[in-house]
Every structure is written in structure tokens, then in C-alpha cells.
Design an enzyme around this catalytic site. Structure first.
Site, PDB file in Angstrom:
ATOM      1  N   VAL A 196      29.612  46.048  32.441  1.00 56.00           N
ATOM      2  CA  VAL A 196      30.132  44.931  31.372  1.00 56.00           C
ATOM      3  C   VAL A 196      30.564  43.478  31.844  1.00 56.00           C
ATOM      4  O   VAL A 196      30.019  42.803  31.452  1.00 56.00           O
ATOM      5  CB  VAL A 196      31.613  45.379  30.559  1.00 56.00           C
ATOM      6  N   GLY A 197      30.910  43.688  33.270  1.00 56.76           N
ATOM      7  CA  GLY A 197      30.637  42.694  34.338  1.00 56.76           C
ATOM      8  C   GLY A 197      29.603  41.538  34.241  1.00 56.76           C
ATOM      9  O   GLY A 197      29.541  40.486  33.890  1.00 56.76           O
ATOM     10  N   GLU A 214      36.666  40.768  38.162  1.00 57.99           N
ATOM     11  CA  GLU A 214      37.214  41.583  38.821  1.00 57.99           C
ATOM     12  C   GLU A 214      36.815  42.908  38.341  1.00 57.99           C
ATOM     13  O   GLU A 214      37.427  43.321  37.169  1.00 57.99           O
ATOM     14  CB  GLU A 214      38.894  41.444  38.400  1.00 57.99           C
ATOM     15  N   CYS A 248      41.455  50.433  38.956  1.00 48.25           N
ATOM     16  CA  CYS A 248      40.224  50.069  39.645  1.00 48.25           C
ATOM     17  C   CYS A 248      40.417  50.242  41.228  1.00 48.25           C
ATOM     18  O   CYS A 248      39.311  50.439  41.782  1.00 48.25           O
ATOM     19  CB  CYS A 248      40.147  48.478  39.334  1.00 48.25           C
TER      20      CYS A 248
HETATM   21  P1  NDP Z   1      35.091  48.123  30.530  1.00 50.79           P
HETATM   22  O1  NDP Z   1      36.413  47.405  30.392  1.00 50.79           O
HETATM   23  O2  NDP Z   1      34.041  47.980  31.271  1.00 50.79           O
HETATM   24  O3  NDP Z   1      34.267  47.857  29.167  1.00 50.79           O
HETATM   25  C1  NDP Z   1      34.741  48.006  27.783  1.00 50.79           C
HETATM   26  C2  NDP Z   1      34.952  46.646  27.043  1.00 50.79           C
HETATM   27  O4  NDP Z   1      33.821  46.007  27.473  1.00 50.79           O
HETATM   28  C3  NDP Z   1      35.287  47.060  25.697  1.00 50.79           C
HETATM   29  O5  NDP Z   1      36.087  45.989  25.116  1.00 50.79           O
HETATM   30  C4  NDP Z   1      33.794  46.545  25.157  1.00 50.79           C
HETATM   31  O6  NDP Z   1      33.784  46.036  23.753  1.00 50.79           O
HETATM   32  C5  NDP Z   1      33.330  45.636  26.047  1.00 50.79           C
HETATM   33  N1  NDP Z   1      32.036  45.319  25.891  1.00 50.79           N
HETATM   34  C6  NDP Z   1      31.013  46.049  25.707  1.00 50.79           C
HETATM   35  N2  NDP Z   1      29.879  45.479  25.542  1.00 50.79           N
HETATM   36  C7  NDP Z   1      30.162  44.156  25.915  1.00 50.79           C
HETATM   37  C8  NDP Z   1      29.402  42.892  25.882  1.00 50.79           C
HETATM   38  N3  NDP Z   1      28.068  42.761  25.759  1.00 50.79           N
HETATM   39  N4  NDP Z   1      30.200  41.853  26.056  1.00 50.79           N
HETATM   40  C9  NDP Z   1      31.236  41.663  26.173  1.00 50.79           C
HETATM   41  N5  NDP Z   1      32.139  42.712  26.318  1.00 50.79           N
HETATM   42  C10 NDP Z   1      31.632  43.950  26.083  1.00 50.79           C
HETATM   43  O7  NDP Z   1      35.550  49.698  30.099  1.00 50.79           O
HETATM   44  P2  NDP Z   1      35.004  51.163  30.006  1.00 50.79           P
HETATM   45  O8  NDP Z   1      35.851  51.827  28.993  1.00 50.79           O
HETATM   46  O9  NDP Z   1      33.661  50.788  29.526  1.00 50.79           O
HETATM   47  O10 NDP Z   1      34.840  51.826  31.405  1.00 50.79           O
HETATM   48  C11 NDP Z   1      33.732  51.850  31.942  1.00 50.79           C
HETATM   49  C12 NDP Z   1      34.145  51.838  33.245  1.00 50.79           C
HETATM   50  O11 NDP Z   1      34.711  50.549  33.714  1.00 50.79           O
HETATM   51  C13 NDP Z   1      35.345  52.731  33.912  1.00 50.79           C
HETATM   52  O12 NDP Z   1      34.839  53.991  34.100  1.00 50.79           O
HETATM   53  C14 NDP Z   1      36.003  52.066  35.035  1.00 50.79           C
HETATM   54  O13 NDP Z   1      35.075  52.340  36.064  1.00 50.79           O
HETATM   55  C15 NDP Z   1      35.417  50.584  34.854  1.00 50.79           C
HETATM   56  N6  NDP Z   1      36.600  50.038  34.582  1.00 50.79           N
HETATM   57  C16 NDP Z   1      37.302  49.061  35.403  1.00 50.79           C
HETATM   58  C17 NDP Z   1      38.508  48.289  35.273  1.00 50.79           C
HETATM   59  C18 NDP Z   1      39.122  47.591  36.266  1.00 50.79           C
HETATM   60  O14 NDP Z   1      40.168  47.395  36.391  1.00 50.79           O
HETATM   61  N7  NDP Z   1      38.291  47.334  37.394  1.00 50.79           N
HETATM   62  C19 NDP Z   1      39.118  48.417  33.966  1.00 50.79           C
HETATM   63  C20 NDP Z   1      38.337  49.290  32.864  1.00 50.79           C
HETATM   64  C21 NDP Z   1      37.297  49.896  33.226  1.00 50.79           C
HETATM   65  P3  NDP Z   1      33.407  47.076  22.753  1.00 50.79           P
HETATM   66  O15 NDP Z   1      34.504  48.146  22.233  1.00 50.79           O
HETATM   67  O16 NDP Z   1      33.061  46.264  21.463  1.00 50.79           O
HETATM   68  O17 NDP Z   1      32.115  47.888  23.163  1.00 50.79           O
END
Ligand code: NDP
Length: 459
Positions: A196-197, A214, A248
């Protein structure tokens, strides 16, 4: 313009107007916001813990420890040091510029977008706001919709504790984030996964919005043969259990010297059991179906040996803390960031093998080394790049506001916390102030031979 983009456009325009009034530049305004965040943490601890329990099934004390206390500590630290951070820094002038004064001053950027994460949905939303306000910015916060109770709590409470015209909470999903990014900000700070980053950076590119990302990654723990195994096992088990491993900077996997691997695994398992003994169940809650299924898949597909845990219940999203020994390097549990209560332990034959193992993958967010030798610890840190590193503990660097917190390579870009957050969300502006006299005409064209000789010496 759709209804959604109209909302985002109005929020961004409103904040730009507030920033243009200049009131957020004032030291007192900044201190008031920081005090507001401290009061929010003190007065609403119970409500915050309730929301986190709903979203993540967390015990109240863990929410204080991992969300409320570090947020308040960031705000307090910034409040105490802000006056010094804001001072302009005088710079000595080179001969070619005499007489003149030069300094660096830290200007607010303007309007900052903070995109929060679901795993520590209070801390990872409000700590970036500490940096934004310390630097004198307006801010818009988009909390994670995957932690909906905390998201709506932030939307309700932040305006009560902060300048409600200078901070806006916009709730929504990924589409909302992209609609906000399309408005263009002076900076965006995102916490979340690496994939997503990339989407955040792409969304920020058309408006040249600078980003701090981050992200995550697989943070390894290297345990050498001379390590204190009791301490290593306790610390690894404790932090792995925090927030069901959804951290994380959680220890993702362990590379243990083969001579001590069995003993270390036994001690880790013992501690995992002991630390869960006071709870209603040994299992831990996972945030949602999607993450639960991903984690269950990691356990069912592993080529390693499950030596503890392994059980889970999809109907309640609960999963036992699980230890896996000896998974192969291409096992999904060793290629994906785990982000759950699963700990693989890989015995290694040499320190070089451990170093090669880590360096074969993307640069991790954190590196942990357990050894009784300071020289060895430093030698490992020097050859294994990572966002941050801790010797003889895990994850504690995040709590030290004096240290920058951030990733490198695939684990992120930019850093914040303490002074580093203030700097990340300020513009470090160069100012050169010259006098109008003297103004020797010698140095204007056409240049005489004397002028050329002098200029070649001075410049
Ligand atoms: P993420 O936070 O990485 O992604 C989910 C979020 O991203 C949702 O709010 C989603 O919205 C949003 N998103 C999806 N597509 C887009 C886009 N094109 N533009 C902007 N935002 C978008 O968490 P995940 O639940 O997907 O977790 C995946 C992995 O990420 C985890 O397994 C972990 O490894 C990591 N992670 C790391 C974190 C950290 O603190 N470093 C925190 C959270 C996750 P929507 O619901 O609309 O799809």
C-alpha cells in the site's frame, strides 16, 4: 466532482485557509496542541482502551502500554524541547560572503496529511500529529477504517482537544486516501504495509506531495552462541505477543546459532505459555478475516515443524501463539511479513550464514541482535542494513523519542519521533542576509585582471 472528492477538496481548502492566517506558526499555539494531546491521553484513556478492545480484542493495559503511553510521551517530549528546536541556527559565513549573516530556520510546511494504520490505530495516528503540530502545521488525519471504533473515536475527540479548525479527521477507506492525496498536500505521512506504501507514493506523485512512509518488513532476531538465552527468550516472547504479533517492529523470525537453537526454542515456548497463563485463553485475537486467513495459511503451508501452538478458531478470529522450527527459505512464513503470533526459528551454522540470510532479502525495518559481545553486536549492525537496530532487546527503540524512527529501502523512507519528526515536517530553510555596503564595483563585469585574480582566490 463526486461527493467524496468535494468533501476532500473542502477539507484541504479549509485547512489551507487556516494555515494562511499564520496562527499555527506561533510557539504558544503549538504548545497548546501538544498539551491537548497530553490531556486527551490522560482524560480519555478508558475510552481509547475500549475502542482498541473492540477493534483488536486488546487488554486495556496493553492499550495503555502500546498506544496511550507512547503517544503522551511523544507529546510531552516535544512540548519540553520545542522552544529549542524552533530556534534558528546561525551558520558561519565563508570569506566570499563577508559581511553577511546566515542561518537555517525551520518553517512549517503548511498542511500535512497523516494516514493512520489499524494495528496501533491511536498511536500511529496521533504521534504523527505531534510532529505535525510541533512543526506548526495544520493537519488532516485519515484513520484506518480497519479499526472503525478507534477511527470514530478520533473523529469525535480530536476536535475537542485540538484547534478544531486546524485539524480535520476524514474517515474512509483507500479511495478516501487517494481522493485526499489528489488534493495535494505539503507532506503526507503514511504507516502501513509496503504494497500500500507504493500506492500512496504513486497517489502523491502527481501533486509532488513529499512522503514519509513507515512501512514494515521482516525484522530478524540474530541470537549468537554466547547470548543470554533466558533474557533473549523472555524479551522475544513478550514483544511477539504484544498486539497478537501485529506490530511493524515485532521480531518476525529468529536466526539462532545451531548450538543454542534447541535451548532457545524451549525457553521461548515456556515464556509464551507463562505470559498467556493469566488470560482467559492462550489464543490471541487477529484483526479481521483477511489477516486471519493469511496467517492460518502460513501455518498450514509451512515446511517447518510446528513445536508450539498451531491451533486457531476462525469463528472468533483467535489464533494460538505458534512457534515453527526450521522452515525453508522459500516457505511463505519466511518470505512474507508475518504480522501475527507466529514465530519461525531457523538454526544457522555460522554468523556469516545469518548475515547472508538477512541480507538476501529487502532491508528490514528493525534488526535485533542478542549477544554478550559488544564488538560482535556492532560488527553485525555494521554489515546488516535496517531502519533501526536494538542490541539485547527487541522493539524498544520505538519508545526512545531521542532516536529517529523509520525504515530504509523497502521498509520505508523518512523518519519521525522527537526532533526528527519536527524536522521531517518543517522546511529547513536557508537564509542569507547581506548588507548593501560595501559594494565594490571591482567585482561587477567587465572584470579587470585584478578582479579575476581576487575572485579566484575568494570563491
Ligand atoms: P495496510 O495498512 O498496508 O493496507 C490496508 C489499508 O490500505 C486499507 O485502509 C486499505 O483501504 C488501504 N488501501 C488499499 N488500497 C489503497 C490505495 N490504492 N490507496 C490508498 N490506500 C489503500 O494493511 P493490510 O491490512 O493490507 O496489511 C497488509 C500488511 O501490511 C500486513 O500484513 C503487514 O505486513 C503490513 N502492515 C504494516 C503496518 C505497520 O505498522 N508498518 C500496519 C499495517 C499493516 P481499503 O480497505 O479500501 O482497501
Amino acid at each position: 466532482m463526486t461527493g467524496t472528492t468535494q468533501r476532500e477538496a473542502a477539507v484541504a481548502a479549509g485547512l489551507r485557509d487556516v494555515f494562511a492566517t499564520g496562527r499555527t506558526r506561533d510557539l504558544q499555539w503549538r504548545l497548546e496542541q501538544l498539551r491537548g494531546i497530553e490531556r486527551l491521553c490522560d482524560e480519555r484513556e478508558r475510552e481509547i482502551a475500549d475502542a482498541l478492545a473492540q477493534d483488536l480484542g486488546r487488554p486495556a493495559f496493553d492499550s495503555w502500554l502500546a498506544d496511550v503511553a507512547p503517544t503522551k510521551a511523544e507529546a510531552t517530549y516535544a512540548r519540553k524541547h520545542l522552544h529549542r528546536w524552533m530556534r534558528r541556527k546561525r551558520i558561519g559565513m565563508p570569506l566570499s560572503q563577508w559581511p553577511a549573516r546566515g542561518w537555517v530556520q525551520y518553517d512549517p510546511l503548511g498542511v500535512v496529511l497523516v494516514i493512520g494504520a489499524w494495528n496501533y490505530p491511536f498511536y500511529l495516528s496521533v504521534a504523527p500529529l505531534v510532529a505535525a503540530f510541533a512543526a506548526g502545521n495544520c493537519a488532516v488525519l485519515k484513520p484506518s477504517e480497519l479499526a472503525p471504533a478507534t477511527s470514530s473515536l478520533l473523529a469525535r475527540l480530536l476536535p475537542q482537544y485540538l484547534d478544531a479548525e486546524a485539524v480535520r479527521v476524514v474517515e474512509g477507506d483507500g479511495a478516501t486516501t487517494q481522493a485526499l492525496l489528489a488534493e495535494g498536500f505539503d507532506h503526507a505521512l503514511f504507516t502501513g504495509g509496503t504494497e500500500v506504501g507504493k500506492l500512496i507514493m504513486a497517489g502523491a506523485a502527481p501533486t509532488l506531495t513529499p512522503v514519509t512512509l513507515e512501512l514494515g518488513g521482516k525484522s530478524p532476531v540474530i541470537v549468537t552462541a554466547d547470548a543470554d538465552l533466558d533474557v533473549a527468550a523472555r524479551r522475544i516472547a513478550w514483544v511477539k505477543l504484544l498486539n497478537s504479533g501485529q506490530t511493524c517492529i515485532a521480531p518476525d523470525y529468529v536466526l539462532a546459532a545451531r548450538a543454542v537453537a534447541d535451548a532457545l526454542v524451549a525457553k521461548i515456548v515456556e515464556n509464551l505459555e507463562r505470559f498467556r497463563a493469566g488470560e482467559r485463553t492462550a489464543s490471541q485475537r487477529i484483526v479481521n478475516d483477511r489477516q486471519f486467513d493469511r496467517l492460518a495459511g502460513l501455518i498450514s503451508s509451512t515446511t517447518g515443524t510446528v513445536v508450539a501452538g498451531g491451533g486457531s478458531d476462525r469463528s472468533t478470529l483467535h489464533m494460538e501463539p505458534t512457534v515453527i522450527v526450521g522452515p525453508g527459505a522459500d516457505d511463505p512464513v519466511m518470505t512474507q511479513e508475518i504480522f501475527g503470533p507466529i514465530l519461525p526459528v531457523v538454526p544457522v551454522d555460522s554468523l556469516d550464514a545469518a548475515i547472508r540470510y538477512v541480507n538476501a532479502g529487502p532491508k528490514p525495518l528493525a534488526l535485533y541482535v542478542f549477544t554478550e559481545s559488544t564488538e560482535l553486536a556492532r560488527a553485525i549492525i555494521d554489515v546488516v542494513p535496517s531502519g533501526g537496530a536494538v542490541v539485547n532487546h527487541v522493539a524498544m527503540h520505538v519508545l526512545v523519542a531521542q532516536l529517529p524512527f523509520g525504515g530504509v529501502g523497502a521498509s520505508g523512507m523518512g523518519a519521525y519521533h522527537g526532533r526528527w519528526g519536527f524536522e521531517a515536517l518543517s522546511h529547513r530553510r536557508a537564509v542569507l542576509a547581506k548588507r548593501t555596503t560595501p559594494d565594490p564595483t571591482l567585482f561587477y563585469p567587465p572584470y579587470s585582471r585584478l578582479a579575476v585574480a581576487l575572485m579566484r582566490k575568494i570563491f
